[in-house]
Enzyme design. Sequence first.
Site, PDB file in Angstrom:
ATOM      1  N   THR A 218      -2.278   5.669  -6.329  1.00  0.00           N
ATOM      2  CA  THR A 218      -1.909   4.512  -5.494  1.00  0.00           C
ATOM      3  C   THR A 218      -0.464   4.066  -5.708  1.00  0.00           C
ATOM      4  O   THR A 218       0.162   3.533  -4.803  1.00  0.00           O
ATOM      5  CB  THR A 218      -2.827   3.309  -5.775  1.00  0.00           C
TER       6      THR A 218
ATOM      7  N   GLU B 260      -5.664   5.967 -13.929  1.00  0.00           N
ATOM      8  CA  GLU B 260      -6.197   5.973 -12.550  1.00  0.00           C
ATOM      9  C   GLU B 260      -6.582   7.397 -12.132  1.00  0.00           C
ATOM     10  O   GLU B 260      -7.632   7.624 -11.537  1.00  0.00           O
ATOM     11  CB  GLU B 260      -5.155   5.406 -11.572  1.00  0.00           C
TER      12      GLU B 260
END
Length: 280
Positions: free
Chosen positions: A162, A123
Amino acid sequence: MEIRLAKKAGFCFGVKRAVDLAFESKQIEGTYTFGPIIHNDRVIAELKEQGVNPIDTLEGQDLKRLIIRSHGVAPTVYELAKKQDIDIVDATCPYVKKIHKLVQEHSQKGYAILIIGDCDHPEIQGISGWATAGCFIVKDKMACEMQNLPKKERTYLVVAQTTYKKEVVQEVVDYLKEQGYHFKFINTICNATKERQDEAAQMAQEVDAMLIIGSNFSSNTHKLYEVCQIYCKKSYCIAEASELDKSLLEGCERIGITAGASTPHSVIEEVIAKLKQLND
Ligand code: F3S
Protein backbone atom coordinates in the site's frame (compact mmCIF):
# COMPACT_ATOMS: atom_id res chain seq x y z
CA MET A 1 11.72 32.06 7.54
CA GLU A 2 8.53 30.77 5.98
CA ILE A 3 7.31 27.40 7.26
CA ARG A 4 4.90 25.41 5.12
CA LEU A 5 3.15 22.36 6.53
CA ALA A 6 1.73 19.79 4.13
CA LYS A 7 -2.04 19.33 4.50
CA LYS A 8 -1.64 15.55 4.51
CA ALA A 9 1.18 15.34 7.06
CA GLY A 10 0.86 12.77 9.86
CA PHE A 11 -1.52 9.93 10.77
CA CYS A 12 -3.41 8.39 7.88
CA PHE A 13 -6.89 6.96 8.36
CA GLY A 14 -5.68 3.37 8.95
CA VAL A 15 -3.03 4.32 11.49
CA LYS A 16 -5.36 6.62 13.41
CA ARG A 17 -7.93 3.84 13.58
CA ALA A 18 -5.31 1.33 14.84
CA VAL A 19 -3.94 3.68 17.48
CA ASP A 20 -7.43 4.61 18.70
CA LEU A 21 -8.39 0.93 18.92
CA ALA A 22 -5.21 0.14 20.86
CA PHE A 23 -5.82 2.88 23.43
CA GLU A 24 -9.47 1.86 23.77
CA SER A 25 -8.52 -1.79 24.33
CA LYS A 26 -6.10 -1.25 27.17
CA GLN A 27 -8.56 -1.94 30.02
CA ILE A 28 -8.12 -5.70 29.84
CA GLU A 29 -5.02 -7.11 31.51
CA GLY A 30 -2.98 -9.31 29.18
CA THR A 31 -3.52 -7.08 26.15
CA TYR A 32 -0.69 -7.07 23.63
CA THR A 33 -0.10 -5.71 20.16
CA PHE A 34 1.30 -8.04 17.52
CA GLY A 35 4.48 -6.12 16.77
CA PRO A 36 4.70 -2.39 17.54
CA ILE A 37 1.32 -0.80 16.79
CA ILE A 38 2.99 1.86 14.63
CA HIS A 39 6.53 2.96 13.85
CA ASN A 40 6.58 5.59 16.52
CA ASP A 41 8.48 5.25 19.79
CA ARG A 42 6.37 7.80 21.65
CA VAL A 43 3.07 6.08 20.95
CA ILE A 44 4.57 2.68 21.82
CA ALA A 45 5.92 4.07 25.13
CA GLU A 46 2.51 5.58 25.99
CA LEU A 47 0.83 2.24 25.37
CA LYS A 48 3.47 0.44 27.47
CA GLU A 49 2.73 2.80 30.36
CA GLN A 50 -0.87 1.66 30.13
CA GLY A 51 0.16 -2.00 30.19
CA VAL A 52 -0.08 -2.75 26.47
CA ASN A 53 3.18 -4.24 25.19
CA PRO A 54 4.21 -5.43 21.75
CA ILE A 55 4.99 -9.13 21.21
CA ASP A 56 6.39 -10.98 18.19
CA THR A 57 4.98 -14.42 18.85
CA LEU A 58 1.92 -15.95 20.44
CA GLU A 59 3.91 -18.91 21.75
CA GLY A 60 4.48 -19.11 25.50
CA GLN A 61 2.62 -15.90 26.36
CA ASP A 62 -0.27 -15.44 28.74
CA LEU A 63 -2.45 -13.50 26.35
CA LYS A 64 -6.02 -12.42 26.84
CA ARG A 65 -6.32 -9.96 23.99
CA LEU A 66 -4.28 -9.39 20.86
CA ILE A 67 -4.39 -6.19 18.85
CA ILE A 68 -3.49 -6.66 15.21
CA ARG A 69 -1.90 -3.53 13.81
CA SER A 70 -2.78 -1.73 10.59
CA HIS A 71 -0.20 -3.75 8.57
CA GLY A 72 -2.32 -6.88 9.04
CA VAL A 73 -1.16 -10.47 9.53
CA ALA A 74 -1.27 -13.87 7.83
CA PRO A 75 -4.26 -16.15 8.49
CA THR A 76 -2.07 -18.42 10.66
CA VAL A 77 -2.04 -15.73 13.36
CA TYR A 78 -5.87 -15.69 13.53
CA GLU A 79 -5.92 -19.49 13.63
CA LEU A 80 -3.38 -19.66 16.44
CA ALA A 81 -5.20 -16.97 18.43
CA LYS A 82 -8.46 -18.86 18.07
CA LYS A 83 -6.82 -22.08 19.28
CA GLN A 84 -5.45 -20.27 22.33
CA ASP A 85 -8.79 -18.57 22.99
CA ILE A 86 -7.31 -15.10 22.59
CA ASP A 87 -9.67 -12.21 21.97
CA ILE A 88 -8.69 -10.40 18.74
CA VAL A 89 -8.97 -6.68 18.18
CA ASP A 90 -8.43 -6.40 14.46
CA ALA A 91 -6.96 -3.01 13.56
CA THR A 92 -5.81 -4.15 10.12
CA CYS A 93 -6.34 -1.23 7.79
CA PRO A 94 -9.41 -1.94 5.60
CA TYR A 95 -7.28 -1.23 2.51
CA VAL A 96 -4.83 -3.96 3.53
CA LYS A 97 -7.74 -6.28 4.33
CA LYS A 98 -8.94 -5.75 0.77
CA ILE A 99 -5.57 -7.01 -0.54
CA HIS A 100 -5.81 -10.10 1.70
CA LYS A 101 -9.20 -10.87 0.21
CA LEU A 102 -8.02 -10.32 -3.37
CA VAL A 103 -4.97 -12.51 -2.90
CA GLN A 104 -6.93 -15.28 -1.20
CA GLU A 105 -9.75 -15.32 -3.76
CA HIS A 106 -7.44 -15.21 -6.77
CA SER A 107 -5.18 -17.91 -5.31
CA GLN A 108 -8.19 -20.13 -4.90
CA LYS A 109 -9.18 -19.48 -8.51
CA GLY A 110 -5.75 -20.63 -9.69
CA TYR A 111 -4.03 -17.30 -10.34
CA ALA A 112 -0.33 -17.01 -9.59
CA ILE A 113 0.25 -14.15 -7.15
CA LEU A 114 2.86 -11.48 -7.69
CA ILE A 115 3.32 -8.91 -4.93
CA ILE A 116 5.37 -5.78 -5.58
CA GLY A 117 6.86 -4.68 -2.28
CA ASP A 118 9.52 -5.16 0.35
CA CYS A 119 9.59 -8.80 1.45
CA ASP A 120 10.82 -7.84 4.93
CA HIS A 121 7.92 -5.48 5.54
CA PRO A 122 5.24 -6.84 7.90
CA GLU A 123 2.46 -5.83 5.50
CA ILE A 124 3.99 -8.00 2.76
CA GLN A 125 4.62 -10.88 5.16
CA GLY A 126 0.96 -10.69 6.13
CA ILE A 127 -0.32 -10.47 2.54
CA SER A 128 1.84 -13.36 1.34
CA GLY A 129 0.22 -15.59 3.97
CA TRP A 130 -3.14 -15.20 2.20
CA ALA A 131 -1.75 -16.68 -1.03
CA THR A 132 -2.93 -20.24 -0.51
CA ALA A 133 -0.59 -21.67 -3.16
CA GLY A 134 2.43 -19.44 -2.52
CA CYS A 135 3.45 -16.22 -4.23
CA PHE A 136 6.27 -14.24 -5.79
CA ILE A 137 7.49 -11.04 -4.17
CA VAL A 138 9.57 -8.51 -6.12
CA LYS A 139 10.81 -5.19 -4.91
CA ASP A 140 11.33 -3.61 -8.35
CA LYS A 141 11.70 -4.23 -12.08
CA MET A 142 15.24 -5.58 -11.73
CA ALA A 143 14.17 -8.09 -9.10
CA CYS A 144 11.32 -9.07 -11.40
CA GLU A 145 13.78 -9.71 -14.28
CA MET A 146 16.01 -11.78 -12.00
CA GLN A 147 13.12 -13.89 -10.75
CA ASN A 148 12.47 -15.08 -14.27
CA LEU A 149 8.83 -15.71 -13.47
CA PRO A 150 7.28 -18.75 -15.13
CA LYS A 151 5.21 -17.58 -18.09
CA LYS A 152 3.47 -20.59 -19.56
CA GLU A 153 -0.30 -20.67 -19.22
CA ARG A 154 -0.25 -18.72 -15.99
CA THR A 155 -2.25 -15.65 -15.22
CA TYR A 156 -0.91 -13.52 -12.44
CA LEU A 157 -2.71 -11.33 -10.02
CA VAL A 158 -0.38 -8.38 -9.43
CA VAL A 159 -0.82 -6.25 -6.32
CA ALA A 160 1.44 -3.77 -4.55
CA GLN A 161 2.37 -2.81 -1.01
CA THR A 162 0.00 0.00 0.00
CA THR A 163 2.84 2.39 0.74
CA TYR A 164 4.96 1.67 -2.34
CA LYS A 165 6.18 4.28 -4.80
CA LYS A 166 3.87 4.38 -7.81
CA GLU A 167 6.76 4.75 -10.31
CA VAL A 168 8.41 1.51 -9.12
CA VAL A 169 5.13 -0.37 -9.40
CA GLN A 170 4.47 1.06 -12.87
CA GLU A 171 7.93 -0.07 -14.05
CA VAL A 172 7.21 -3.64 -13.01
CA VAL A 173 3.79 -3.56 -14.68
CA ASP A 174 5.33 -2.16 -17.90
CA TYR A 175 8.01 -4.85 -17.83
CA LEU A 176 5.40 -7.61 -17.46
CA LYS A 177 3.49 -6.15 -20.42
CA GLU A 178 6.62 -5.95 -22.61
CA GLN A 179 7.52 -9.54 -21.78
CA GLY A 180 4.08 -10.80 -22.70
CA TYR A 181 2.94 -12.07 -19.31
CA HIS A 182 -0.75 -12.64 -18.74
CA PHE A 183 -1.72 -10.69 -15.69
CA LYS A 184 -4.39 -8.73 -13.94
CA PHE A 185 -3.04 -5.71 -12.14
CA ILE A 186 -5.04 -4.23 -9.31
CA ASN A 187 -3.55 -1.01 -8.08
CA THR A 188 -3.50 -1.39 -4.31
CA ILE A 189 -1.34 1.63 -3.55
CA CYS A 190 -3.21 3.53 -0.91
CA ASN A 191 -4.56 6.96 -1.82
CA ALA A 192 -3.26 8.34 1.46
CA THR A 193 0.24 7.42 0.29
CA LYS A 194 -0.22 8.82 -3.19
CA GLU A 195 -1.69 12.08 -1.93
CA ARG A 196 1.18 12.49 0.54
CA GLN A 197 3.79 11.76 -2.12
CA ASP A 198 2.21 14.09 -4.71
CA GLU A 199 1.85 16.91 -2.21
CA ALA A 200 5.42 16.40 -0.96
CA ALA A 201 6.77 16.39 -4.54
CA GLN A 202 4.97 19.66 -5.29
CA MET A 203 6.09 21.28 -2.06
CA ALA A 204 9.71 20.15 -2.53
CA GLN A 205 9.82 22.14 -5.78
CA GLU A 206 8.71 25.33 -4.07
CA VAL A 207 10.92 25.43 -0.96
CA ASP A 208 14.62 25.68 -0.12
CA ALA A 209 14.59 22.73 2.30
CA MET A 210 12.22 19.91 3.17
CA LEU A 211 11.84 18.24 6.55
CA ILE A 212 10.27 14.81 6.53
CA ILE A 213 9.24 13.78 10.01
CA GLY A 214 8.98 10.11 10.84
CA SER A 215 10.72 7.01 12.09
CA ASN A 216 13.66 5.44 10.28
CA PHE A 217 11.68 2.21 10.29
CA SER A 218 8.67 3.69 8.56
CA SER A 219 8.51 2.68 4.92
CA ASN A 220 6.16 5.47 3.91
CA THR A 221 8.35 8.09 5.62
CA HIS A 222 11.35 6.81 3.72
CA LYS A 223 9.44 6.92 0.43
CA LEU A 224 8.42 10.51 1.15
CA TYR A 225 12.06 11.35 1.69
CA GLU A 226 13.03 9.77 -1.65
CA VAL A 227 10.33 11.73 -3.49
CA CYS A 228 11.44 15.02 -1.88
CA GLN A 229 15.10 14.33 -2.65
CA ILE A 230 14.34 14.32 -6.37
CA TYR A 231 13.18 17.94 -6.28
CA CYS A 232 14.96 19.37 -3.28
CA LYS A 233 18.51 18.32 -2.44
CA LYS A 234 18.17 19.76 1.03
CA SER A 235 15.65 17.16 2.17
CA TYR A 236 16.15 15.77 5.65
CA CYS A 237 14.44 12.98 7.50
CA ILE A 238 14.10 13.47 11.26
CA ALA A 239 12.25 11.48 13.89
CA GLU A 240 11.67 14.38 16.28
CA ALA A 241 12.46 18.01 17.08
CA SER A 242 15.69 17.22 18.95
CA GLU A 243 17.25 16.00 15.68
CA LEU A 244 16.86 19.38 13.98
CA ASP A 245 20.25 20.67 12.96
CA LYS A 246 20.30 24.42 12.35
CA SER A 247 23.43 24.28 10.19
CA LEU A 248 21.64 22.15 7.58
CA LEU A 249 19.05 24.88 7.08
CA GLU A 250 21.59 27.70 6.73
CA GLY A 251 20.44 30.24 4.13
CA CYS A 252 17.04 28.56 3.64
CA GLU A 253 14.12 30.97 3.52
CA ARG A 254 11.28 28.58 2.84
CA ILE A 255 11.04 25.30 4.76
CA GLY A 256 8.52 22.66 3.78
CA ILE A 257 7.35 20.06 6.28
CA THR A 258 5.67 16.75 5.72
CA ALA A 259 5.39 13.66 7.91
CA GLY A 260 4.91 9.93 7.54
CA ALA A 261 1.57 8.28 8.20
CA SER A 262 2.67 7.09 11.64
CA THR A 263 3.87 10.44 12.96
CA PRO A 264 1.64 11.90 15.72
CA HIS A 265 0.53 15.48 15.35
CA SER A 266 2.23 16.42 18.64
CA VAL A 267 5.63 15.55 17.11
CA ILE A 268 4.95 17.74 14.07
CA GLU A 269 3.95 20.65 16.32
CA GLU A 270 7.16 20.26 18.33
CA VAL A 271 9.27 20.40 15.18
CA ILE A 272 7.51 23.57 14.05
CA ALA A 273 8.00 25.15 17.50
CA LYS A 274 11.71 24.25 17.44
CA LEU A 275 12.10 25.68 13.94
CA LYS A 276 10.55 28.95 15.06
CA GLN A 277 12.79 28.99 18.10
CA LEU A 278 15.92 28.41 15.97
CA ASN A 279 14.80 31.15 13.63
CA ASP A 280 14.48 33.63 16.51
FE1 F3S B 1 -4.17 2.16 5.47
FE2 F3S B 1 -3.24 3.65 3.62
FE3 F3S B 1 -2.71 4.21 6.06
S1 F3S B 1 -3.32 1.46 3.59
S2 F3S B 1 -2.67 2.25 7.08
S3 F3S B 1 -4.74 4.30 5.13
S4 F3S B 1 -1.29 4.40 4.35
